[in-house]
Design an enzyme around this catalytic site. Structure first.
Site, PDB file in Angstrom:
ATOM      1  N   LYS A  17     -13.896   0.109  -3.949  1.00 30.75           N
ATOM      2  CA  LYS A  17     -14.969   0.325  -2.968  1.00 30.75           C
ATOM      3  C   LYS A  17     -16.111   1.108  -3.618  1.00 30.75           C
ATOM      4  CE  LYS A  17     -12.389   0.173   1.381  1.00 30.75           C
ATOM      5  NZ  LYS A  17     -11.862   0.889   2.534  1.00 30.75           N
TER       6      LYS A  17
ATOM      7  N   GLU B 147       0.809  -1.229   0.000  1.00 29.51           N
ATOM      8  CA  GLU B 147       0.000   0.000   0.000  1.00 29.51           C
ATOM      9  C   GLU B 147       0.840   1.276   0.000  1.00 29.51           C
ATOM     10  OE1 GLU B 147      -3.817   0.002   2.262  1.00 29.51           O
ATOM     11  OE2 GLU B 147      -3.024  -1.849   3.087  1.00 29.51           O
TER      12      GLU B 147
ATOM     13  N   HIS C 273       7.038 -26.619   5.359  1.00 27.21           N
ATOM     14  CA  HIS C 273       6.310 -27.771   4.841  1.00 27.21           C
ATOM     15  C   HIS C 273       5.791 -27.529   3.430  1.00 27.21           C
ATOM     16  CE1 HIS C 273       6.609 -29.616   8.799  1.00 27.21           C
ATOM     17  NE2 HIS C 273       6.503 -28.371   9.225  1.00 27.21           N
TER      18      HIS C 273
HETATM   19  O1  PA5 Z   1      -4.938   0.961   4.525  1.00 22.63           O
HETATM   20  C1  PA5 Z   1      -5.984   1.038   3.872  1.00 22.63           C
HETATM   21  O2  PA5 Z   1      -6.343   2.091   3.335  1.00 22.63           O
HETATM   22  C2  PA5 Z   1      -6.874  -0.176   3.714  1.00 22.63           C
HETATM   23  O3  PA5 Z   1      -6.176  -1.350   3.999  1.00 22.63           O
HETATM   24  C3  PA5 Z   1      -8.107  -0.029   4.626  1.00 22.63           C
HETATM   25  O4  PA5 Z   1      -7.730  -0.116   5.966  1.00 22.63           O
HETATM   26  C4  PA5 Z   1      -9.150  -1.095   4.285  1.00 22.63           C
HETATM   27  O5  PA5 Z   1      -9.610  -0.924   2.965  1.00 22.63           O
HETATM   28  C5  PA5 Z   1     -10.350  -1.049   5.224  1.00 22.63           C
HETATM   29  O6  PA5 Z   1     -10.848   0.249   5.346  1.00 22.63           O
HETATM   30  P1  PA5 Z   1     -11.160   0.818   6.791  1.00 22.63           P
HETATM   31  O7  PA5 Z   1      -9.879   0.747   7.537  1.00 22.63           O
HETATM   32  O8  PA5 Z   1     -11.620   2.227   6.571  1.00 22.63           O
HETATM   33  O9  PA5 Z   1     -12.230  -0.059   7.341  1.00 22.63           O
END
Ligand code: PA5
Length: 358
Positions: A353, A243, A259
């Site tokens: 999303k 990310e 394994h």
């Molecule tokens: O880091 C991020 O932006 C994502 O991994 C979010 O955490 C994930 O999409 C879930 O969203 P939220 O944390 O708003 O529930």
């Protein structure tokens, strides 16, 4: 990108539009604040309910869901009820009125978490939400359920302190675990030291996070942890590379990887030579695990372009785990700069999303 960019505050500021580096640097203060938030949230009715609780479920995805993974890893030696993490739409069949549910979503709008929340309501679970707001806060408030309201305005994955520490504090307040004040104090002290060591004004030759990022530049990181401590840190490193640095990365766990995956580093060497193996270790890891890691390293190290061994710092499990995670957070952000990419936006997650909600 030239490696020297990491010591160039102007160029870094230009790439880091949303100032993630500063948020990462401020993580120890975030943890301090998160403990206060966890201690201040009213838990009326739940104190008595604690005796009836037979299972704990954490709902959460991505940067929010990892709070549950960390909680489980930290507390598995101590909790007397099972703690599971739910990273999908449906909650398991066993979930009922004797289940304590933490619904964790930074935005409060993540559909899997909201779906889990609705099912938890239907099954009369005891529910505590951790969020900045969104639909989750609205739903919880409408039902008079406790909400741990955390500050908004940063990336979910940068809000790990806010998302995870209230769970720890609340579990202690409800009597599921012993108080963690000493461990938290040690961990925050260590994070403060690390924050200075890995800070942008500490030059590359003296800065382990920058050095590591420079060695990983152009390579695909394979991160290995071991079950019981650094497994969740390995997962976190992988997700932060994905990310923040916008690169593929993969992770696995000792002893399970012995394994299957250990066998895999046989062919495709021209590809795996572009991978760097990162071992997340602890000097006090169990002797059986230590032997496995040492032998595995000997067996496969030639297959990779490079190998890094990172040792946990601190004495408590909490400090060790956070010390590993914190270094990875810095490395992933510095690596983003080397790729010339802003660590904050996660465009594809947003697009996905949005399209799913249409
Ligand atoms: O880091 C991020 O932006 C994502 O991994 C979010 O955490 C994930 O999409 C879930 O969203 P939220 O944390 O708003 O529930």
């Amino acid at each position: 990108m030239e490696i020297s960019i990491l010591d160039d505050a102007g160029k870094v500021a230009y790439i880091d539009r949303a100032d993630m580096l500063n948020v990462v640097q401020e993580f120890p203060a975030q943890c301090q604040e998160a403990v206060c938030i966890g201690n201040a949230v009213p838990l009326e009715g739940l104190e008595d309910a604690a005796a009836e609780i037979r299972s704990i479920l954490v709902l959460g995805m991505g940067g929010s869901g990892v709070s549950g993974d960390i909680t489980r890893t930290l507390l598995e030696d101590e909790l007397r009820v099972p703690l599971l993490i739910n990273k999908s739409y449906e909650v398991p069949q066993f979930v009922n009125e004797n289940t304590l549910v933490f619904a964790v979503s930074y935005s409060g709008d993540t559909e899997e978490t909201l779906s889990g929340f609705d099912q938890a309501v239907e099954r009369n679970c005891k529910i505590i939400s951790v969020t900045t707001g969104g639909k989750l806060a609205k739903k919880a408030r409408a039902l008079g359920l406790p909400v741990v309201r955390i500050p908004s305005g940063i990336q979910p994955r940068s809000a790990l302190g806010y998302l995870f520490l209230p769970l720890l504090v609340i579990l202690a307040r409800l009597g599921f675990i012993a108080g963690k004040d000493r461990e938290i104090e040690e961990a925050i002290g260590l994070l403060q030291t690390q924050s200075k060591m890995y800070a942008p004004n500490n030059v590359l030759e003296k800065n382990m996070a920058k050095e590591l990022a420079s060695r990983l530049y152009g390579r695909l990181p394979i991160v290995y942890g071991y079950s019981g401590l650094s497994d969740v840190a390995a997962f976190r490193w992988k997700c932060q590379f994905n990310e923040n640095s916008k690169i593929p990365s993969f992770w696995h766990v000792f002893p399970e990887l012995n394994h299957n995956e250990t066998v895999s580093w046989e062919f495709l060497e021209d590809i795996s030579k572009n991978f760097n193996l990162i071992l997340l270790r602890d000097e006090n890891e169990p002797p059986k695990i230590k032997r496995r890691i040492d032998i595995t390293k000997e067996l496969i190290e030639q297959k990779f372009g490079g190998i890094e061994t990172i040792w946990a710092e601190g004495t408590s499990k909490l400090a060790k785990l956070l010390s590993l995670i914190y270094l990875g957070d810095f490395v992933s952000v510095y690596l983003a700069f080397l790729y010339g990419t802003d660590p904050s936006p996660v465009e594809r997650i947003g697009v996905l999303k949005k399209r799913l909600s249409e």
